[in-house]
Design a protein around this motif. Structure first.
Motif, PDB file in Angstrom:
ATOM      1  N   SER A  22     156.747 -98.981 -51.742  1.00  0.00           N
ATOM      2  CA  SER A  22     156.270 -97.706 -52.195  1.00  0.00           C
ATOM      3  C   SER A  22     155.256 -97.141 -53.205  1.00  0.00           C
ATOM      4  O   SER A  22     154.176 -96.852 -53.606  1.00  0.00           O
ATOM      5  CB  SER A  22     157.957 -96.975 -53.227  1.00  0.00           C
ATOM      6  OG  SER A  22     157.305 -97.624 -53.760  1.00  0.00           O
ATOM      7  N   ILE A  23     154.574 -98.516 -53.838  1.00  0.00           N
ATOM      8  CA  ILE A  23     153.076 -99.293 -54.168  1.00  0.00           C
ATOM      9  C   ILE A  23     152.198 -98.634 -52.922  1.00  0.00           C
ATOM     10  O   ILE A  23     152.162 -99.604 -52.427  1.00  0.00           O
ATOM     11  CB  ILE A  23     153.170-100.465 -55.513  1.00  0.00           C
ATOM     12  CG1 ILE A  23     154.669 -99.806 -55.608  1.00  0.00           C
ATOM     13  CG2 ILE A  23     152.183-100.456 -55.856  1.00  0.00           C
ATOM     14  CD1 ILE A  23     154.692 -99.096 -57.285  1.00  0.00           C
ATOM     15  N   GLY A  24     151.421 -98.264 -53.402  1.00  0.00           N
ATOM     16  CA  GLY A  24     150.088 -97.656 -52.357  1.00  0.00           C
ATOM     17  C   GLY A  24     149.143 -99.207 -52.097  1.00  0.00           C
ATOM     18  O   GLY A  24     148.454 -99.357 -51.809  1.00  0.00           O
ATOM     19  N   ASN A  28     148.143-101.645 -49.647  1.00  0.00           N
ATOM     20  CA  ASN A  28     146.438-102.437 -49.765  1.00  0.00           C
ATOM     21  C   ASN A  28     146.171-103.520 -49.392  1.00  0.00           C
ATOM     22  O   ASN A  28     145.188-103.620 -48.874  1.00  0.00           O
ATOM     23  CB  ASN A  28     145.715-101.746 -50.540  1.00  0.00           C
ATOM     24  CG  ASN A  28     145.540 -99.625 -50.400  1.00  0.00           C
ATOM     25  OD1 ASN A  28     145.791 -99.361 -49.107  1.00  0.00           O
ATOM     26  ND2 ASN A  28     144.931 -99.639 -51.886  1.00  0.00           N
ATOM     27  N   GLN A  29     146.963-104.189 -50.227  1.00  0.00           N
ATOM     28  CA  GLN A  29     147.299-105.915 -50.308  1.00  0.00           C
ATOM     29  C   GLN A  29     147.254-106.614 -48.468  1.00  0.00           C
ATOM     30  O   GLN A  29     146.731-107.321 -48.408  1.00  0.00           O
ATOM     31  CB  GLN A  29     148.223-106.273 -51.168  1.00  0.00           C
ATOM     32  CG  GLN A  29     148.578-107.743 -51.146  1.00  0.00           C
ATOM     33  CD  GLN A  29     149.333-107.958 -51.739  1.00  0.00           C
ATOM     34  OE1 GLN A  29     149.629-107.278 -52.792  1.00  0.00           O
ATOM     35  NE2 GLN A  29     150.081-109.343 -52.402  1.00  0.00           N
ATOM     36  N   LYS A  30     148.494-105.170 -48.100  1.00  0.00           N
ATOM     37  CA  LYS A  30     148.463-106.055 -46.768  1.00  0.00           C
ATOM     38  C   LYS A  30     147.296-105.656 -45.956  1.00  0.00           C
ATOM     39  O   LYS A  30     147.648-107.308 -44.744  1.00  0.00           O
ATOM     40  CB  LYS A  30     149.421-105.061 -46.447  1.00  0.00           C
ATOM     41  CG  LYS A  30     150.728-105.405 -46.479  1.00  0.00           C
ATOM     42  CD  LYS A  30     152.168-104.728 -45.862  1.00  0.00           C
ATOM     43  CE  LYS A  30     152.958-104.846 -46.589  1.00  0.00           C
ATOM     44  NZ  LYS A  30     154.340-104.086 -46.646  1.00  0.00           N
ATOM     45  N   VAL A  31     146.425-105.177 -46.081  1.00  0.00           N
ATOM     46  CA  VAL A  31     144.873-104.714 -45.209  1.00  0.00           C
ATOM     47  C   VAL A  31     144.082-105.717 -45.853  1.00  0.00           C
ATOM     48  O   VAL A  31     143.066-106.367 -44.900  1.00  0.00           O
ATOM     49  CB  VAL A  31     144.254-103.620 -45.323  1.00  0.00           C
ATOM     50  CG1 VAL A  31     143.214-103.642 -44.394  1.00  0.00           C
ATOM     51  CG2 VAL A  31     145.965-102.900 -44.665  1.00  0.00           C
ATOM     52  N   LYS A  32     144.228-106.243 -47.536  1.00  0.00           N
ATOM     53  CA  LYS A  32     142.839-107.174 -47.311  1.00  0.00           C
ATOM     54  C   LYS A  32     142.869-108.126 -48.027  1.00  0.00           C
ATOM     55  O   LYS A  32     142.043-109.166 -47.296  1.00  0.00           O
ATOM     56  CB  LYS A  32     142.631-106.245 -49.145  1.00  0.00           C
ATOM     57  CG  LYS A  32     141.695-105.344 -49.118  1.00  0.00           C
ATOM     58  CD  LYS A  32     142.092-104.584 -50.913  1.00  0.00           C
ATOM     59  CE  LYS A  32     142.902-104.352 -51.222  1.00  0.00           C
ATOM     60  NZ  LYS A  32     142.079-103.614 -52.711  1.00  0.00           N
ATOM     61  N   ILE A 148     133.250-111.140 -52.664  1.00  0.00           N
ATOM     62  CA  ILE A 148     133.290-109.558 -53.232  1.00  0.00           C
ATOM     63  C   ILE A 148     134.334-108.845 -52.150  1.00  0.00           C
ATOM     64  O   ILE A 148     134.205-109.499 -51.017  1.00  0.00           O
ATOM     65  CB  ILE A 148     132.229-109.437 -53.310  1.00  0.00           C
ATOM     66  CG1 ILE A 148     131.042-110.088 -53.673  1.00  0.00           C
ATOM     67  CG2 ILE A 148     131.745-107.733 -52.884  1.00  0.00           C
ATOM     68  CD1 ILE A 148     129.627-109.463 -53.808  1.00  0.00           C
ATOM     69  N   GLN A 149     135.281-107.768 -52.519  1.00  0.00           N
ATOM     70  CA  GLN A 149     136.022-107.293 -51.403  1.00  0.00           C
ATOM     71  C   GLN A 149     135.586-105.966 -52.797  1.00  0.00           C
ATOM     72  O   GLN A 149     136.153-105.838 -54.183  1.00  0.00           O
ATOM     73  CB  GLN A 149     137.065-107.395 -51.646  1.00  0.00           C
ATOM     74  CG  GLN A 149     138.418-106.068 -50.947  1.00  0.00           C
ATOM     75  CD  GLN A 149     138.683-105.416 -51.936  1.00  0.00           C
ATOM     76  OE1 GLN A 149     138.959-105.250 -53.114  1.00  0.00           O
ATOM     77  NE2 GLN A 149     139.053-103.908 -51.456  1.00  0.00           N
ATOM     78  N   THR A 150     135.306-104.562 -51.857  1.00  0.00           N
ATOM     79  CA  THR A 150     134.968-103.209 -51.918  1.00  0.00           C
ATOM     80  C   THR A 150     136.088-102.370 -51.559  1.00  0.00           C
ATOM     81  O   THR A 150     135.224-102.368 -50.079  1.00  0.00           O
ATOM     82  CB  THR A 150     133.746-103.136 -53.014  1.00  0.00           C
ATOM     83  OG1 THR A 150     134.031-102.228 -53.899  1.00  0.00           O
ATOM     84  CG2 THR A 150     132.688-103.258 -52.160  1.00  0.00           C
ATOM     85  N   ILE A 151     135.582-100.965 -52.472  1.00  0.00           N
ATOM     86  CA  ILE A 151     135.621-100.114 -51.510  1.00  0.00           C
ATOM     87  C   ILE A 151     134.539 -99.509 -51.341  1.00  0.00           C
ATOM     88  O   ILE A 151     134.197 -99.342 -51.960  1.00  0.00           O
ATOM     89  CB  ILE A 151     137.412 -98.702 -51.972  1.00  0.00           C
ATOM     90  CG1 ILE A 151     136.824 -97.942 -53.428  1.00  0.00           C
ATOM     91  CG2 ILE A 151     138.829 -99.717 -51.693  1.00  0.00           C
ATOM     92  CD1 ILE A 151     137.159 -97.392 -53.908  1.00  0.00           C
ATOM     93  N   VAL A 152     134.417 -98.563 -49.671  1.00  0.00           N
ATOM     94  CA  VAL A 152     132.725 -97.983 -49.455  1.00  0.00           C
ATOM     95  C   VAL A 152     133.586 -96.660 -48.844  1.00  0.00           C
ATOM     96  O   VAL A 152     134.743 -96.766 -48.139  1.00  0.00           O
ATOM     97  CB  VAL A 152     132.630 -99.133 -48.211  1.00  0.00           C
ATOM     98  CG1 VAL A 152     131.855-100.362 -48.818  1.00  0.00           C
ATOM     99  CG2 VAL A 152     133.287 -99.084 -47.032  1.00  0.00           C
ATOM    100  N   ASP A 199     144.692 -97.650 -45.207  1.00  0.00           N
ATOM    101  CA  ASP A 199     145.645 -96.662 -45.055  1.00  0.00           C
ATOM    102  C   ASP A 199     144.682 -95.312 -44.383  1.00  0.00           C
ATOM    103  O   ASP A 199     144.111 -94.834 -45.522  1.00  0.00           O
ATOM    104  CB  ASP A 199     146.852 -95.940 -46.228  1.00  0.00           C
ATOM    105  CG  ASP A 199     147.836 -95.067 -44.730  1.00  0.00           C
ATOM    106  OD1 ASP A 199     148.911 -96.128 -43.867  1.00  0.00           O
ATOM    107  OD2 ASP A 199     148.007 -94.089 -44.831  1.00  0.00           O
ATOM    108  N   LYS A 200     145.246 -94.391 -43.267  1.00  0.00           N
ATOM    109  CA  LYS A 200     144.175 -93.086 -43.362  1.00  0.00           C
ATOM    110  C   LYS A 200     144.697 -92.306 -44.185  1.00  0.00           C
ATOM    111  O   LYS A 200     144.386 -90.723 -44.152  1.00  0.00           O
ATOM    112  CB  LYS A 200     144.241 -92.723 -41.657  1.00  0.00           C
ATOM    113  CG  LYS A 200     144.137 -93.269 -40.833  1.00  0.00           C
ATOM    114  CD  LYS A 200     144.140 -93.470 -39.593  1.00  0.00           C
ATOM    115  CE  LYS A 200     143.797 -94.043 -38.000  1.00  0.00           C
ATOM    116  NZ  LYS A 200     143.820 -94.195 -36.910  1.00  0.00           N
TER     117      LYS A 200
END
Length: 218
Positions: A22-24, A28-32, A148-152, A199-200
């Protein structure tokens, strides 16, 4: 081992179950994480890593994961927020790694740091700063490898940079193209680069996720 509570990351790969779908952040961890693991594996094939620096540490998950993958001898973790430090300390006690948490603003730490590091982890924090490219330049002075990992934004392909971030009073947003251009100005080699999307349900401004593994030539 199962630990209760609300955890930022799931530590399953380290033998500690903190799973909560339930924690977003864990979604996201599964993607990154697969991309971050690829970068760590590249470094493992190139060098012996003795000391590590992680900026924007939160609960320290990626420091602990890197310790496992690269057999790091000593780690320094920096974050201004103390929210997850109790969890950091709990994991440290269980795993027994030589890791040290420093409560500091990242820019303040970088401004006074005199130490050198074999590897610097910079995951999920650049977009929280007003000067993300200056942060990368400062790291260049004392680190051999930087991950580096960052959102864009997922819908902006050309040059783009804005601060503060839209609808925020701080931070910044920038495109993959602009970030890459800034990295290419440094005396470094890009060993790995990739992009995927979270996630979309996440707004396009924050949906893209970009990854760089940099090796400085100094």
């Amino acid at each position: 081992m199962k630990l209760n509570g609300t955890w930022y990351h799931n530590f399953e790969k380290l033998g500690i179950n903190t799973k909560n779908d339930s924690i977003g952040y864990q979604k996201n961890q599964k993607v990154k994480e697969p991309e971050i693991t690829k970068m760590l594996d590249i470094v493992k094939g190139e060098d012996k890593i003795v000391n590590l620096l992680e900026l924007f540490t939160s609960d320290g998950y990626y420091t602990f994961l890197t310790n496992k993958i690269l057999n790091v001898e000593k780690s320094t973790c920096v974050d201004y927020a103390e929210k997850y430090q109790p969890q950091f300390n709990q994991i440290k006690e269980i795993l027994g790694y030589d890791v040290n948490f420093i409560k500091s603003d990242v820019n303040a730490f970088l401004g006074k740091n005199k130490d050198r590091y074999d590897i610097t982890l910079c995951f999920g924090g650049l977009y929280h700063t007003d000067n993300p490219f200056e942060v990368i330049k400062k790291i260049n002075g004392f680190s051999k490898y930087t991950l580096i990992q960052t959102i864009v934004p997922s819908d902006i392909k050309g040059d783009y940079f804005v601060t503060p971030a839209p609808n925020w009073k701080h931070g910044s947003r920038f495109s993959v193209k602009t970030l890459r251009s800034e990295i290419e100005k440094l005396d470094c080699e890009i060993l790995y680069e990739n992009y995927n999307e979270l996630d979309k349900s996440i707004p396009t401004l924050n949906r893209g996720s970009v990854y760089f593994l940099i090796k400085y030539k100094k």
